[in-house]
Design a protein around this motif. Structure first.
Motif, PDB file in Angstrom:
ATOM      1  N   ILE A  84      -3.863  -5.959   1.571  1.00 19.26           N
ATOM      2  CA  ILE A  84      -4.058  -6.593   0.258  1.00 19.26           C
ATOM      3  C   ILE A  84      -3.094  -7.766   0.113  1.00 19.26           C
ATOM      4  CG2 ILE A  84      -4.009  -6.256  -2.241  1.00 19.26           C
ATOM      5  CD1 ILE A  84      -4.606  -3.318  -1.774  1.00 19.26           C
ATOM      6  N   ALA A 121      -2.150  -9.504  -2.386  1.00 20.68           N
ATOM      7  CA  ALA A 121      -1.274  -9.444  -3.560  1.00 20.68           C
ATOM      8  C   ALA A 121      -0.054  -8.573  -3.326  1.00 20.68           C
ATOM      9  CB  ALA A 121      -2.059  -8.924  -4.766  1.00 20.68           C
ATOM     10  N   GLU A 169       2.538  -3.898  -9.625  1.00 19.27           N
ATOM     11  CA  GLU A 169       1.575  -4.514  -8.716  1.00 19.27           C
ATOM     12  C   GLU A 169       0.757  -3.465  -7.980  1.00 19.27           C
ATOM     13  OE1 GLU A 169      -0.535  -7.519  -7.684  1.00 19.27           O
ATOM     14  OE2 GLU A 169       1.334  -7.869  -8.778  1.00 19.27           O
ATOM     15  N   ARG A 174      -1.734  -2.008 -10.434  1.00 16.34           N
ATOM     16  CA  ARG A 174      -2.818  -2.944 -10.711  1.00 16.34           C
ATOM     17  C   ARG A 174      -3.835  -2.948  -9.569  1.00 16.34           C
ATOM     18  NH1 ARG A 174       0.029  -7.311 -11.176  1.00 16.34           N
ATOM     19  NH2 ARG A 174       0.399  -7.055 -13.417  1.00 16.34           N
ATOM     20  N   GLN A 175      -3.330  -2.960  -8.341  1.00 19.20           N
ATOM     21  CA  GLN A 175      -4.234  -2.951  -7.190  1.00 19.20           C
ATOM     22  C   GLN A 175      -4.981  -1.626  -7.072  1.00 19.20           C
ATOM     23  OE1 GLN A 175      -4.988  -5.602  -5.444  1.00 19.20           O
ATOM     24  NE2 GLN A 175      -3.517  -6.780  -6.664  1.00 19.20           N
ATOM     25  N   LYS A 179      -7.776  -1.802  -9.535  1.00 16.83           N
ATOM     26  CA  LYS A 179      -8.843  -2.664  -9.037  1.00 16.83           C
ATOM     27  C   LYS A 179      -9.679  -1.964  -7.983  1.00 16.83           C
ATOM     28  CE  LYS A 179      -6.743  -7.204  -9.858  1.00 16.83           C
ATOM     29  NZ  LYS A 179      -6.235  -8.450  -9.198  1.00 16.83           N
ATOM     30  N   CYS A 180      -8.988  -1.257  -7.072  1.00 12.00           N
ATOM     31  CA  CYS A 180      -9.714  -0.554  -6.006  1.00 12.00           C
ATOM     32  C   CYS A 180     -10.620   0.522  -6.589  1.00 12.00           C
ATOM     33  CB  CYS A 180      -8.731   0.055  -5.015  1.00 12.00           C
ATOM     34  SG  CYS A 180      -7.833  -1.147  -4.019  1.00 12.00           S
TER      35      CYS A 180
END
Length: 228
Positions: free
Chosen positions: A46, A48, A196, A199-200, A203-204
């Protein structure tokens, strides 16, 4: 090095308490292997998450992954009466690297938040962090492996055996079980407490849910069209 002492441990039938402790520890370490492996893959895959602030986090996840993996191998060796020397040698250095990586994260946060808050002094850079990680891993693994082999050969030369007793074995088992939880708690902290990572993860999960709904809609539309 002679690791034949494991044969004496596994040759006798284990009491129920030991079976429960070893089984629980094996399950916890297996979860630790999976969670830390996912964390390593996430940081690498990822964009990010590929930031300088996660370099020491990657080091910690890698160390915890090795700790959990070595413990899984050691427990399987114990139960199946086999020996994997590299897992026995790598385990102490992996534990030390986990502790040092945790300390490095704390020092890094101290520098970023207190000493060089705005980054004007350029004390923390990606190249420096990578260099520190590489030096830390090289020194620890080299020194621990050398010391481990020297101590093991010295013990064998004097014909000494590990200390065992009615109080010592349960203490070691309890400590091992508590230490095994560390490899599971650290990834949980990454994904649930760090902004972070959280957040990821969201999203996943959202992307996975959307893909599943789209696939269901596609299947439903195909079925409906064929029905017509």
């Amino acid at each position: 090095m002679d690791y034949n002492y494991t044969e004496n441990w596994a040759s006798s039938s284990l009491p129920l308490r030991d079976i429960i402790v070893h089984g629980t520890t094996l399950a916890v370490h297996a979860v630790g292997v999976f969670m830390n492996f996912v964390t390593l893959c996430a940081i690498l895959a990822i964009p990010a998450l590929r930031k300088s602030q996660n370099i020491f986090t990657f080091s910690l996840a890698l160390a915890d992954f090795l700790v959990a993996l070595c413990n899984v191998i050691a427990l399987i060796d114990f139960l199946w009466n086999t020996v994997t020397p590299f897992s026995i040698e790598l385990l102490p250095s992996s534990w030390m690297l986990s502790l040092l990586s945790t300390l490095a994260i704390a020092v890094h946060r101290l520098i970023v938040l207190r000493i060089d808050t705005f980054g004007s002094q350029r004390l923390v850079t990606a190249k420096r962090l990578i260099a520190v990680c590489m030096a830390m891993w090289f020194v620890v693994i080299t020194s621990f492996t050398s010391v481990f082999r020297y101590v093991d050969s010295t013990i064998a030369s004097y014909g000494l055996i590990p200390i065992k007793g009615t109080w010592f074995t349960p203490l070691v088992q309890s400590a091992t079980l508590l230490l095994s939880l560390n490899g599971v708690l650290n990834p949980a902290i990454y994904w649930l407490r760090l902004t972070e990572f959280r957040r990821q993860l969201t999203k996943c999960c959202s992307r996975a849910g959307t893909n599943e709904k789209q696939s269901q809609v596609t299947v439903s539309s195909n079925v409906f069209s064929h029905a017509k």
